[in-house]
Design an enzyme around this catalytic site. Structure first.
Site, mmCIF file in Angstrom:
data_model
loop_
_atom_site.group_PDB
_atom_site.id
_atom_site.type_symbol
_atom_site.label_atom_id
_atom_site.label_comp_id
_atom_site.label_asym_id
_atom_site.label_seq_id
_atom_site.Cartn_x
_atom_site.Cartn_y
_atom_site.Cartn_z
ATOM 1 N N ASP A 185 -6.653 24.571 -26.051
ATOM 2 C CA ASP A 185 -6.655 23.444 -25.119
ATOM 3 C C ASP A 185 -5.379 22.722 -25.614
ATOM 4 O OD1 ASP A 185 -6.576 21.189 -23.771
ATOM 5 O OD2 ASP A 185 -9.101 21.289 -23.412
ATOM 6 N N HIS A 186 -4.404 23.225 -24.841
ATOM 7 C CA HIS A 186 -2.948 22.624 -25.054
ATOM 8 C C HIS A 186 -2.927 20.979 -25.152
ATOM 9 C CE1 HIS A 186 -2.230 22.328 -20.848
ATOM 10 N NE2 HIS A 186 -1.376 21.231 -21.065
ATOM 11 N N HIS A 248 -10.015 19.793 -20.755
ATOM 12 C CA HIS A 248 -8.890 18.802 -20.992
ATOM 13 C C HIS A 248 -9.628 17.357 -21.093
ATOM 14 C CE1 HIS A 248 -6.330 21.921 -20.605
ATOM 15 N NE2 HIS A 248 -5.777 21.739 -19.414
#
Ligand code: NAP
Length: 507
Positions: A185-186, A248
């Site tokens: 999950d960047h 996110h």
């Protein structure tokens, strides 16, 4: 979390090497790691895709992409010879088992040339329906048998719902050891997101305030000015809840709400985050009705440019012109534990909004008794801690102070920690941090299968209710607004309003 240690000899195999993610994020991130001296001497990138390209053609394509997308700007002539020749290409259909034998040959050849075994990282930057087949074929070909050397990186989305996430977890756990799995999950690699943990757990003054006794409510907003554009094909089957909140925004919430881990190691940090998800209140049908809002943008104007509505874009791209996919979601969550009982967490995200920004605002409770002579909305304002994740990168503590003058009048001032003003060095891109962590074998900033399942479990009642109830009023917000009016009502009925997003913006 990276240290100053360089990784072992490494081969990065990027499935989807000819795709958008590699062009915009992965290749530039690896190049910047090279520039800053983080890559090992023996390093290779093997891109794959169905397109027929030679090594040289692929290298040229990567050079063009890095020139266009790297934060460090255009590649300097003297730098490319140290990086470019390490780029290789293997045309391959991931569904064809023969493909994997070719990878094995390439990897063996590189190891022979280097005279040392290498760590091999398989990065799945392809459509999610390919995740299972690649994971299985890699294992069948014996490419991931050495659990200390072979790692597999999986992009989002991890599942489409709880059931599919469980299936994928089951499949991966049946083939791989947990230490081989890196679910990206960047957001977790962003400098400002990592800094929330530093801010909370390296400063003694925070902990006594970080709970229901001092905090009134929390808001997390991730807003985008852009519309769905050419991602409509993917987005129309997904929507804002699946695309942003399930991953996110809930990850941000976990970092704000987690208990202090015993130490900063992968299992400790991830255990404390999954504790938060487990403690979150599940939604009844009534709670879905009262505590959630969905929206879809209509046509309008943004910065003097006319922009189409979501349904018009859908029609233009051959999708459902009456689509009920939500492009906006606002949800009130509760974390039912001792620290957070009764504190609402309001999360909102949407496309085609007035500004692009990711901001966490923590509103503290009011003073118990106001002693000053003038009491107005401005003089009596509750303290707020504003964590700006992007594009502004800062932490602001809003406090009341005396305005200069002979009278005793108060106003709100900001105590600010701003990255730009404090550090000269440019912050790395999230993908740089995360790719280096994969090379170093550090899973702290990656999601774990059980976390992903808990997050799906939490949002499933909302997804089910939304999918079973066709919204009659889409589109219900216009471009350049802050979303549907009902989103304002969601917080207004508790006596609050959504906080203004700071001015610094980036599209
Ligand atoms: P994309 O531009 O459509 O690229 C897809 C890639 O898959 C291409 O390299 C394509 O190569 C390859 N491919 C398709 N079918 C194949 C097959 N049968 N065998 C071998 N290769 C095949 O997609 P993307 O935007 O890069 O996204 C990739 C993944 O990352 C998706 O899961 C997406 O959700 C995720 N993601 C993307 C972004 C982003 O910014 N783009 C952000 C977050 C997550 P050929 O055309 O050469 O076959």
């Amino acid at each position: 979390m990276n240290t100053k240690i360089k990784s072992q000899p490494t081969i990065f195999v990027i499935f989807g090497g000819t795709g958008d993610l590699n062009a915009r994020k992965l290749a530039p991130a690896l190049y910047n790691l090279y520039l800053e001296g983080w890559l090992p001497e023996q390093f290779a990138l093997i891109g794959t895709g169905r397109s027929k390209l030679t090594d040289k053609e692929f290298e040229e394509r990567m050079l063009k992409d890095i020139n266009e997308f790297s934060r460090s700007g255009e590649v300097k002539e003297d730098k490319w010879p140290g990086f470019g020749p390490n780029i290789h290409y293997q045309a391959a259909d991931v569904q064809d088992a023969k493909t994997y034998k070719e990878f094995a040959k390439r990897i063996q050849q590189l190891e022979k040339d280097w005279k040392t075994p290498a760590n091999v990282i398989y990065y799945l930057a392809v459509a999610p329906n390919f995740f299972p087949i690649i994971a299985e074929n890699l294992a069948k070909a014996g490419l991931t048998a050495d659990a200390d050397r072979a790692r597999i990186v999986i992009e989002k989305p991890f599942g489409h719902d709880l059931e599919s996430a469980r299936e994928l977890n089951k499949l991966l756990n049946g083939i791989y050891e947990d230490k081989q799995l890196y679910l990206i999950d960047h957001y977790l690699g962003k400098e400002t997101v990592q800094n929330i943990m530093a801010f909370r757990f390296a400063n003694a003054i925070m902990e006594p305030l970080w709970n229901r006794n001092a905090i009134e409510h929390v808001q997390i907003s991730v807003t985008e000015q852009l519309g769905v554009g050419d991602r409509l094909g993917y987005y129309d089957g997904s929507g804002a809840l699946r695309d942003m909140i399930q991953n996110h925004l809930l990850q941000l919430l976990c970092i704000v709400a987690m208990e202090p881990p015993v130490n900063f190691t992968a299992e400790e940090v991830r255990d404390r985050k999954v504790d938060v998800l487990r403690a979150m209140r599940r939604f009844t049908p009534e709670a879905v009705r009262d505590n959630t809002v969905r929206g879809q943008y209509g046509a309008g104007w943004i910065e003097g440019k006319q922009v189409p509505g979501y349904r018009e874009e859908a029609e233009q791209q051959g999708a459902n012109s009456q689509s009920n996919t939500e492009t906006f979601a606002a949800i009130k969550f509760f974390v039912d534990n001792w620290r957070w009982q009764g504190v609402p967490f309001y999360l909102r995200t949407g496309k085609r909004l007035h500004r692009s920004a990711s901001v966490i605002t923590i509103q503290f409770k009011d003073v118990p008794h106001f002693i000053f002579p003038t009491e107005t909305a401005e003089t009596r304002r509750q303290n707020r801690l504003i964590i700006n994740i992007q594009p502004e990168m800062s932490i602001r503590l809003q406090v009341q102070a005396k305005r200069p003058g002979v009278d005793m009048v108060l106003n709100t001032v900001d105590m600010v920690f701003d990255y730009k003003g404090t550090y000269v060095a440019q912050a790395p891109e999230a993908y740089e941090t995360l790719l280096l962590d994969v090379m170093l074998g550090d899973q702290t900033l990656f999601m774990r299968g059980d976390q992903v399942e808990e997050a799906w479990d939490l949002v499933m009642p909302i997804l089910n209710a939304w999918e079973n109830r066709v919204s009659q009023n889409f589109p219900n917000y216009s471009a350049d607004s802050w979303g549907p009016e009902s989103a304002e009502a969601l917080v207004a009925k508790d006596g609050y309003h959504w906080f203004t997003i700071p001015l610094e913006t980036k599209k």
